[in-house]
Write a protein that holds these residues in place. Structure first.
Motif, PDB file in Angstrom:
ATOM      1  N   LEU A  39       0.772  -1.076  -0.399  1.00  0.00           N
ATOM      2  CA  LEU A  39       0.168  -0.209   0.239  1.00  0.00           C
ATOM      3  C   LEU A  39       1.025   1.277   0.022  1.00  0.00           C
ATOM      4  CD1 LEU A  39      -3.101  -1.134   2.398  1.00  0.00           C
ATOM      5  CD2 LEU A  39      -2.819  -0.472  -0.358  1.00  0.00           C
ATOM      6  N   ALA A  40       1.899   1.511   0.390  1.00  0.00           N
ATOM      7  CA  ALA A  40       3.289   2.537   0.836  1.00  0.00           C
ATOM      8  C   ALA A  40       3.352   3.063  -1.163  1.00  0.00           C
ATOM      9  CB  ALA A  40       4.051   2.237   1.627  1.00  0.00           C
ATOM     10  N   GLN A  41       3.216   1.837  -1.090  1.00  0.00           N
ATOM     11  CA  GLN A  41       3.928   1.599  -2.619  1.00  0.00           C
ATOM     12  C   GLN A  41       3.046   1.901  -3.654  1.00  0.00           C
ATOM     13  OE1 GLN A  41       5.356  -2.099  -4.677  1.00  0.00           O
ATOM     14  NE2 GLN A  41       5.896  -1.388  -6.391  1.00  0.00           N
ATOM     15  N   VAL A  42       2.050   1.814  -4.097  1.00  0.00           N
ATOM     16  CA  VAL A  42       0.412   2.053  -4.478  1.00  0.00           C
ATOM     17  C   VAL A  42       0.625   3.210  -3.277  1.00  0.00           C
ATOM     18  CG1 VAL A  42      -2.364   1.261  -4.485  1.00  0.00           C
ATOM     19  CG2 VAL A  42      -0.066  -0.026  -5.055  1.00  0.00           C
ATOM     20  N   ALA A  43       0.356   3.816  -2.698  1.00  0.00           N
ATOM     21  CA  ALA A  43      -0.228   5.203  -2.554  1.00  0.00           C
ATOM     22  C   ALA A  43       1.151   6.675  -2.371  1.00  0.00           C
ATOM     23  CB  ALA A  43      -0.054   5.448  -0.647  1.00  0.00           C
ATOM     24  N   ASP A  44       2.224   5.703  -2.618  1.00  0.00           N
ATOM     25  CA  ASP A  44       2.989   6.415  -3.702  1.00  0.00           C
ATOM     26  C   ASP A  44       2.300   7.113  -4.924  1.00  0.00           C
ATOM     27  OD1 ASP A  44       4.444   7.080  -1.478  1.00  0.00           O
ATOM     28  OD2 ASP A  44       6.282   6.037  -1.769  1.00  0.00           O
ATOM     29  N   GLY A  45       2.045   5.581  -5.558  1.00  0.00           N
ATOM     30  CA  GLY A  45       2.456   5.643  -6.622  1.00  0.00           C
ATOM     31  C   GLY A  45       1.384   6.481  -7.079  1.00  0.00           C
ATOM     32  N   ILE A  46      -0.102   6.325  -6.658  1.00  0.00           N
ATOM     33  CA  ILE A  46      -1.342   7.231  -6.290  1.00  0.00           C
ATOM     34  C   ILE A  46      -1.066   9.106  -6.143  1.00  0.00           C
ATOM     35  CG2 ILE A  46      -3.364   7.786  -5.528  1.00  0.00           C
ATOM     36  CD1 ILE A  46      -4.163   4.379  -5.198  1.00  0.00           C
ATOM     37  N   ALA A  47      -0.444   9.456  -5.400  1.00  0.00           N
ATOM     38  CA  ALA A  47       0.127  10.986  -5.607  1.00  0.00           C
ATOM     39  C   ALA A  47       1.216  10.651  -6.845  1.00  0.00           C
ATOM     40  CB  ALA A  47       0.952  10.953  -3.814  1.00  0.00           C
ATOM     41  N   GLU A  48       1.891  10.810  -6.763  1.00  0.00           N
ATOM     42  CA  GLU A  48       2.293  11.125  -8.133  1.00  0.00           C
ATOM     43  C   GLU A  48       1.638  11.222  -9.149  1.00  0.00           C
ATOM     44  OE1 GLU A  48       5.520  12.240 -11.257  1.00  0.00           O
ATOM     45  OE2 GLU A  48       5.639  12.047  -8.948  1.00  0.00           O
ATOM     46  N   LYS A 110      -7.402   4.264 -14.945  1.00  0.00           N
ATOM     47  CA  LYS A 110      -7.190   3.763 -16.174  1.00  0.00           C
ATOM     48  C   LYS A 110      -7.927   4.034 -17.447  1.00  0.00           C
ATOM     49  CE  LYS A 110      -6.405  -0.590 -15.643  1.00  0.00           C
ATOM     50  NZ  LYS A 110      -6.395  -2.415 -15.659  1.00  0.00           N
ATOM     51  N   ILE A 111      -9.390   4.015 -17.031  1.00  0.00           N
ATOM     52  CA  ILE A 111      -9.824   4.733 -17.795  1.00  0.00           C
ATOM     53  C   ILE A 111     -10.013   6.109 -17.962  1.00  0.00           C
ATOM     54  CG2 ILE A 111     -12.754   5.142 -18.381  1.00  0.00           C
ATOM     55  CD1 ILE A 111     -13.310   2.364 -17.234  1.00  0.00           C
ATOM     56  N   ASP A 130       3.000  10.199 -20.905  1.00  0.00           N
ATOM     57  CA  ASP A 130       3.055   9.273 -21.860  1.00  0.00           C
ATOM     58  C   ASP A 130       2.452   8.547 -20.740  1.00  0.00           C
ATOM     59  OD1 ASP A 130       3.780   6.743 -22.218  1.00  0.00           O
ATOM     60  OD2 ASP A 130       5.374   7.415 -21.349  1.00  0.00           O
ATOM     61  N   PHE A 131       1.147   8.817 -21.960  1.00  0.00           N
ATOM     62  CA  PHE A 131      -0.005   8.001 -21.321  1.00  0.00           C
ATOM     63  C   PHE A 131       0.059   6.467 -21.595  1.00  0.00           C
ATOM     64  CE2 PHE A 131      -1.767  12.638 -22.902  1.00  0.00           C
ATOM     65  CZ  PHE A 131      -2.586  13.042 -21.471  1.00  0.00           C
ATOM     66  N   ASP A 132       1.147   6.195 -22.106  1.00  0.00           N
ATOM     67  CA  ASP A 132       0.970   4.979 -21.802  1.00  0.00           C
ATOM     68  C   ASP A 132       1.956   4.200 -20.921  1.00  0.00           C
ATOM     69  OD1 ASP A 132       0.062   4.376 -24.630  1.00  0.00           O
ATOM     70  OD2 ASP A 132       1.681   4.520 -25.896  1.00  0.00           O
ATOM     71  N   GLU A 133       2.791   5.071 -20.327  1.00  0.00           N
ATOM     72  CA  GLU A 133       2.981   4.931 -19.179  1.00  0.00           C
ATOM     73  C   GLU A 133       2.319   5.307 -17.948  1.00  0.00           C
ATOM     74  OE1 GLU A 133       5.479   4.262 -15.566  1.00  0.00           O
ATOM     75  OE2 GLU A 133       5.812   3.605 -17.835  1.00  0.00           O
ATOM     76  N   LEU A 134       1.734   5.745 -18.185  1.00  0.00           N
ATOM     77  CA  LEU A 134       0.506   6.414 -16.852  1.00  0.00           C
ATOM     78  C   LEU A 134      -0.618   4.904 -17.173  1.00  0.00           C
ATOM     79  CD1 LEU A 134      -0.370   9.984 -17.615  1.00  0.00           C
ATOM     80  CD2 LEU A 134       0.888   8.794 -15.614  1.00  0.00           C
ATOM     81  N   LEU A 135      -1.296   4.614 -17.725  1.00  0.00           N
ATOM     82  CA  LEU A 135      -1.705   3.683 -17.876  1.00  0.00           C
ATOM     83  C   LEU A 135      -1.199   1.950 -17.626  1.00  0.00           C
ATOM     84  CD1 LEU A 135      -3.476   3.935 -21.149  1.00  0.00           C
ATOM     85  CD2 LEU A 135      -4.469   3.517 -19.644  1.00  0.00           C
ATOM     86  N   ASP A 136       0.147   1.724 -17.487  1.00  0.00           N
ATOM     87  CA  ASP A 136       0.766   1.215 -17.199  1.00  0.00           C
ATOM     88  C   ASP A 136       0.915   1.044 -16.257  1.00  0.00           C
ATOM     89  OD1 ASP A 136       1.572   0.126 -19.850  1.00  0.00           O
ATOM     90  OD2 ASP A 136       3.359   0.508 -20.259  1.00  0.00           O
ATOM     91  N   ARG A 142      -2.561  -2.346  -9.419  1.00  0.00           N
ATOM     92  CA  ARG A 142      -3.581  -2.895  -9.753  1.00  0.00           C
ATOM     93  C   ARG A 142      -3.347  -4.368  -9.204  1.00  0.00           C
ATOM     94  NH1 ARG A 142      -7.792  -5.578  -8.423  1.00  0.00           N
ATOM     95  NH2 ARG A 142      -9.482  -5.578  -9.494  1.00  0.00           N
ATOM     96  N   GLN A 143      -2.033  -4.693 -10.656  1.00  0.00           N
ATOM     97  CA  GLN A 143      -1.975  -6.157 -10.197  1.00  0.00           C
ATOM     98  C   GLN A 143      -1.235  -6.812  -8.267  1.00  0.00           C
ATOM     99  OE1 GLN A 143       1.369  -6.541 -13.073  1.00  0.00           O
ATOM    100  NE2 GLN A 143       1.414  -9.020 -12.323  1.00  0.00           N
ATOM    101  N   THR A 144      -0.740  -5.171  -8.118  1.00  0.00           N
ATOM    102  CA  THR A 144      -0.071  -5.395  -6.471  1.00  0.00           C
ATOM    103  C   THR A 144      -0.802  -5.708  -5.603  1.00  0.00           C
ATOM    104  OG1 THR A 144       1.949  -3.908  -7.502  1.00  0.00           O
ATOM    105  CG2 THR A 144       1.655  -3.976  -4.797  1.00  0.00           C
TER     106      THR A 144
END
Length: 161
Positions: A39-48, A110-111, A130-136, A142-144
């Motif tokens: 969740l720390a990893q995901v929370a950092d990603g969402i903040a980014e 993602k949508i 980079d919309f492709d990187e944002l989607l990735d 989600r996978q995490t």
């Protein structure tokens, strides 16, 4: 840019702030565990993601609506008051609902990235995004969380004997 796109961007920013708060709350509720690390990893990603989204809105000249952001943040806090099967403590249902909410938010993100890049034509207008990187990145988030979401669902809904 249409007025509809500006409204959409303001609404999505408010939602992004909500998901960021939920991710941080879930992280804090699970500190010191493998789930807490994920969740720390995901929370950092969402903040980014929120920072990236704010940069997109600035590049398009769209100013955020502070009232929408404040209402969304208040709604996230108000949602904490619902019953979770326990009166004052964190329950297995609390964990599952946090993870389920984050999963929905990530799917929605993602949508969002697809909508902005393809339907709104921002891929061409904002070549530095980079919309492709944002989607990735959303797919990785989600996978995490998915194995933890599934386990939390089992813990919350399958009666122990």
């Amino acid at each position: 840019m249409t007025d509809y796109l500006a409204i959409y961007l303001r609404d999505q920013l408010a939602l992004g702030v909500t998901w960021r708060a939920l991710a941080r709350r879930a992280r804090d509720n699970n500190q010191g565990t493998e789930l807490g690390e994920a969740l720390a990893q995901v929370a950092d990603g969402i903040a980014e993601d929120v920072r990236t989204f704010e940069a997109i809105t600035r590049a398009l000249g769209v100013r955020p609506n502070p009232a929408k952001v404040a209402l969304a943040a208040a709604g996230e806090r108000f949602g904490r008051l619902k019953r979770n099967g326990r009166w004052v403590s964190y329950s297995p249902l609390s964990r599952f609902l946090e993870l389920e909410g984050l999963a929905m938010g990530i799917e929605g993100k993602k949508i969002l990235w697809h909508t902005l890049g393809e339907l709104a034509g921002l891929r061409e207008r904002l070549p530095g995004t980079d919309f492709d990187e944002l989607l990735d990145r959303a797919a990785r988030q989600r996978q995490t969380l998915e194995p933890f979401r599934r386990e939390a669902g089992t813990q919350a809904f399958v009666a122990k004997k």
